[in-house]
Write a protein that holds these residues in place. Structure first.
Motif, PDB file in Angstrom:
ATOM      1  N   VAL A   1      -2.373  23.722 -33.738  1.00  0.00           N
ATOM      2  CA  VAL A   1      -1.455  22.933 -32.922  1.00  0.00           C
ATOM      3  C   VAL A   1      -0.022  23.369 -33.220  1.00  0.00           C
ATOM      4  O   VAL A   1       0.400  23.380 -34.373  1.00  0.00           O
ATOM      5  N   VAL A   2       0.695  23.745 -32.164  1.00  0.00           N
ATOM      6  CA  VAL A   2       2.128  24.012 -32.281  1.00  0.00           C
ATOM      7  C   VAL A   2       2.818  22.657 -32.109  1.00  0.00           C
ATOM      8  O   VAL A   2       2.649  21.993 -31.081  1.00  0.00           O
ATOM      9  N   ARG A   3       3.564  22.241 -33.149  1.00  0.00           N
ATOM     10  CA  ARG A   3       4.221  20.930 -33.123  1.00  0.00           C
ATOM     11  C   ARG A   3       5.115  20.839 -31.882  1.00  0.00           C
ATOM     12  O   ARG A   3       6.037  21.628 -31.717  1.00  0.00           O
ATOM     13  N   SER A   4       4.803  19.897 -31.005  1.00  0.00           N
ATOM     14  CA  SER A   4       5.473  19.773 -29.710  1.00  0.00           C
ATOM     15  C   SER A   4       5.573  18.313 -29.318  1.00  0.00           C
ATOM     16  O   SER A   4       4.731  17.502 -29.717  1.00  0.00           O
ATOM     17  N   THR A   5       6.589  17.991 -28.522  1.00  0.00           N
ATOM     18  CA  THR A   5       6.759  16.619 -28.034  1.00  0.00           C
ATOM     19  C   THR A   5       7.049  16.652 -26.544  1.00  0.00           C
ATOM     20  O   THR A   5       7.787  17.521 -26.070  1.00  0.00           O
ATOM     21  N   PHE A   6       6.467  15.694 -25.831  1.00  0.00           N
ATOM     22  CA  PHE A   6       6.668  15.549 -24.392  1.00  0.00           C
ATOM     23  C   PHE A   6       7.098  14.117 -24.097  1.00  0.00           C
ATOM     24  O   PHE A   6       6.525  13.181 -24.657  1.00  0.00           O
ATOM     25  N   ILE A   7       8.084  13.964 -23.214  1.00  0.00           N
ATOM     26  CA  ILE A   7       8.377  12.640 -22.658  1.00  0.00           C
ATOM     27  C   ILE A   7       7.763  12.641 -21.268  1.00  0.00           C
ATOM     28  O   ILE A   7       8.006  13.562 -20.473  1.00  0.00           O
TER      29      ILE A   7
ATOM     30  N   TRP B   1       9.753  19.540 -25.966  1.00  0.00           N
ATOM     31  CA  TRP B   1      10.222  20.228 -27.171  1.00  0.00           C
ATOM     32  C   TRP B   1       9.056  21.062 -27.684  1.00  0.00           C
ATOM     33  O   TRP B   1       7.969  20.530 -27.895  1.00  0.00           O
ATOM     34  N   GLN B   2       9.299  22.357 -27.914  1.00  0.00           N
ATOM     35  CA  GLN B   2       8.272  23.253 -28.454  1.00  0.00           C
ATOM     36  C   GLN B   2       8.671  23.675 -29.861  1.00  0.00           C
ATOM     37  O   GLN B   2       9.854  23.772 -30.164  1.00  0.00           O
ATOM     38  N   LYS B   3       7.678  23.972 -30.684  1.00  0.00           N
ATOM     39  CA  LYS B   3       7.929  24.439 -32.053  1.00  0.00           C
ATOM     40  C   LYS B   3       8.969  23.555 -32.736  1.00  0.00           C
ATOM     41  O   LYS B   3      10.007  24.017 -33.214  1.00  0.00           O
ATOM     42  N   VAL B   4       8.684  22.272 -32.753  1.00  0.00           N
ATOM     43  CA  VAL B   4       9.604  21.250 -33.255  1.00  0.00           C
ATOM     44  C   VAL B   4       9.906  21.434 -34.740  1.00  0.00           C
ATOM     45  O   VAL B   4       9.012  21.667 -35.543  1.00  0.00           O
ATOM     46  N   ARG B   5      11.184  21.299 -35.069  1.00  0.00           N
ATOM     47  CA  ARG B   5      11.623  21.148 -36.456  1.00  0.00           C
ATOM     48  C   ARG B   5      11.732  19.647 -36.674  1.00  0.00           C
ATOM     49  O   ARG B   5      12.420  18.958 -35.904  1.00  0.00           O
ATOM     50  N   VAL B   6      11.091  19.146 -37.710  1.00  0.00           N
ATOM     51  CA  VAL B   6      10.957  17.698 -37.887  1.00  0.00           C
ATOM     52  C   VAL B   6      12.308  17.001 -38.138  1.00  0.00           C
ATOM     53  O   VAL B   6      12.571  15.952 -37.568  1.00  0.00           O
ATOM     54  N   LYS B   7      13.142  17.585 -38.965  1.00  0.00           N
ATOM     55  CA  LYS B   7      14.408  16.933 -39.338  1.00  0.00           C
ATOM     56  C   LYS B   7      15.271  16.676 -38.094  1.00  0.00           C
ATOM     57  O   LYS B   7      15.606  17.596 -37.360  1.00  0.00           O
ATOM     58  N   GLY B   8      15.583  15.412 -37.860  1.00  0.00           N
ATOM     59  CA  GLY B   8      16.428  15.032 -36.734  1.00  0.00           C
ATOM     60  C   GLY B   8      15.718  14.961 -35.390  1.00  0.00           C
ATOM     61  O   GLY B   8      16.321  14.551 -34.395  1.00  0.00           O
TER      62      GLY B   8
END
Length: 155
Positions: free
Chosen positions: A117-123, A134-141
């Protein structure tokens, strides 16, 4: 990976309590759908704790936050209890939702290639369309970025 403006992939997946959560049942609200590799790992724990801390802010924006990984409902339950999480976690054991959203990809780590899983977020907007990615998310912030984008989208 799904892009802004397309319809979100339909899904029905069990949560940590083995209750089925379906897109059709939660349409009409804003949905923050975040994909992460594995329960109880450092980055995934930080992300889940950050979303838990910010949950009241998302609820004020009429948004539901759902985390998705290939872990089982039982693993999700243990993760939630261990870290006192308040977010709902969906079990995508067959990776059907990960594949539908395009986040199950070839990854490289220490010279090895593997699928993950590539860390990603969808609204997802109330009509069921992807409103932000958001693709390849960096967690901080990251959670703050998602909240700010949701506020902007709601205008």
């Amino acid at each position: 990976m799904l892009e802004v403006g397309v319809n979100a992939a339909e899904f029905c997946l069990p949560n940590q309590d083995e209750e089925e959560i379906c897109l059709r049942d939660i349409k009409g609200r804003w949905i923050v759908l975040y994909f992460y590799p594995k329960d109880n790992t450092p980055g995934c724990t930080t992300e889940a704790c950050d979303f838990t801390a910010a949950l009241p802010n998302f609820e004020d924006l009429n948004a539901i936050v759902l985390g998705v990984s290939p872990d089982s409902p039982q693993k999700h339950r243990n993760f939630i209890e261990k870290k006192e999480l308040k977010v709902t976690l969906l079990a995508d054991e067959d990776k059907s939702l990960c594949n539908a959203f395009g986040v199950w990809q070839l990854k490289k780590f220490m010279g090895k290639e593997y699928m993950g899983v590539v860390r990603s977020t969808f609204i997802i907007d109330p009509e069921g369309k992807v409103a932000a990615v958001w693709q390849k998310v960096r967690v901080k912030g990251h959670v703050d970025d998602v909240k700010a984008k949701l506020e902007e989208l709601q205008g």
